[in-house]
Enzyme design. Structure first.
Site, mmCIF file in Angstrom:
data_model
loop_
_atom_site.group_PDB
_atom_site.id
_atom_site.type_symbol
_atom_site.label_atom_id
_atom_site.label_comp_id
_atom_site.label_asym_id
_atom_site.label_seq_id
_atom_site.Cartn_x
_atom_site.Cartn_y
_atom_site.Cartn_z
ATOM 1 N N VAL A 6 1.091 -1.167 -0.058
ATOM 2 C CA VAL A 6 0.097 0.072 0.011
ATOM 3 C C VAL A 6 0.807 1.215 0.019
ATOM 4 C CG1 VAL A 6 -1.450 1.561 1.275
ATOM 5 C CG2 VAL A 6 -1.957 -1.033 0.964
ATOM 6 N N GLU A 7 1.979 1.144 0.766
ATOM 7 C CA GLU A 7 2.697 2.404 1.060
ATOM 8 C C GLU A 7 3.266 2.868 -0.184
ATOM 9 O OE1 GLU A 7 2.685 4.757 2.991
ATOM 10 O OE2 GLU A 7 1.315 3.732 4.802
ATOM 11 N N THR A 8 4.340 1.766 -0.822
ATOM 12 C CA THR A 8 5.260 2.096 -1.880
ATOM 13 C C THR A 8 5.197 1.006 -3.187
ATOM 14 O OG1 THR A 8 7.035 0.933 -0.513
ATOM 15 C CG2 THR A 8 6.592 3.261 -0.461
#
Length: 335
Positions: free
Chosen positions: A128-130
């Protein structure tokens, strides 16, 4: 009275000298009245930073209008669940998570055992983040934190604090503060830790005496697991599960805070369907999510709340959970 040529020249020279002195005084005054003055004084007196070096560093920071625009309209606030979900529950993000799990199987198993945080949650956070490191951010962290700390009044106090933590982090880890890049909010690495979290929760997972959240998957995986453990993750499969409601009495259970404050017994009394295999005094929150054709309802438990400590959004936490479940299923199918 007419002036001679020499007198004209002397008058012009005097004017030029006066103007130069005025400009010089204005420059000195501008530096003295820099927006960073109080912050610099604090860092010098409380943390023994070199005044001239810090002044030079901060005066080189650039205000980024795109950061201010992005901060004013985050996806978590402007999108409904059905639109937000589409960003993360895509085949390439699921397949990327399966591949990341396969490549880091031993690290994930060890971290899950040590911190009691499931592998799929750790992998989903990175996804989700990167996108598993595919996009760790393009803004200089220095620019992001100075832009938000000194030009975004709504959250200036928070981001000035993060700037302080960033400078301390760079000193502790040996980073050049002008170099690290991250998100528009100053989050760093594959795990997107803000500076205070980096200092407090990042761990050296590979034993090289460094905490590298960009290049060391051992550090990244263990740091995420450590973060969740420190924020109260319970060794329990209870995170969230879908439910249904009857009538309209359930609306009394809908509230904004993310932390569970009701019990299953309370929700049952409000005509919410609750699982029969759990104690009725189990803390729970009823979550209402908007799909294209209406609402859906979820029971969220303490571990779901812990996910929101990473990003204070129920949409974010649900995306992490559902992406993790999709990755877990896909990974199991490869075994």
């Amino acid at each position: 009275m007419l002036l001679t040529k020499n007198q004209n020249f002397r008058a012009l020279l005097t004017s030029l000298i006066s103007f130069s002195l005025l400009v010089a005084c204005s420059t000195v005054s501008a530096k003295k009245d820099s927006i960073y003055t109080d912050f610099i004084n604090e860092m010098v007196s409380e943390h023994q930073f070199d005044r001239d070096q810090l002044s030079h560093l901060l005066e080189g920071a650039k205000r980024q209008e795109s950061i201010l625009k992005a901060m004013s309209s985050p996806a978590e606030k402007r999108l409904q669940w059905h639109s937000y979900r589409k960003i993360f529950l895509k085949p390439n993000r699921i397949n990327g998570g399966i591949k990341f799990w396969q490549q880091n199987k031993a690290l994930l198993e060890a971290a899950a055992k040590k911190y009691a945080v499931p592998e799929e949650i750790i992998v989903a956070i990175i996804g989700v983040e990167t996108r598993y490191g595919g996009n760790t951010g393009s803004y200089r962290v220095l620019d992001a934190l100075t832009t938000l700390g000194f030009h975004f009044p709504k959250r200036a106090r928070f981001f000035k604090s993060e700037l302080k933590h960033f400078l301390l982090l760079c000193r502790e880890e040996g980073f050049d503060p002008s170099l690290p890049k991250g998100s528009y909010a100053g989050a760093m690495g594959k795990s997107q830790f803000i500076s205070s979290s980096y200092r407090a929760y990042a761990v050296d997972g590979d034993g090289d005496n460094k905490r590298d959240l960009w290049g060391s998957n051992a550090d990244i995986i263990n740091s995420i697991a450590h973060y969740f453990a420190k924020h109260g993750w319970k060794n329990s499969p209870l995170i969230t599960q879908k439910t249904n409601v009857k009538g309209d009495t359930y609306t009394a259970a809908i509230y904004k805070p993310l932390k569970p404050k009701h019990t299953l017994e309370k929700l049952k009394a409000l005509s919410v369907n609750v699982p029969t295999n759990l104690a009725l005094d189990t803390p729970v929150k009823l979550l209402q999510l908007q799909q294209k054709n209406g609402s859906e309802y979820w029971l969220t438990f303490d571990n779901f709340y812990v996910i929101t400590r990473y990003n204070h959004s129920h949409l974010y936490a649900m995306a992490v959970y559902q992406l993790g479940q999709a990755i877990k299923k896909g990974y199991a199918d490869t075994l």
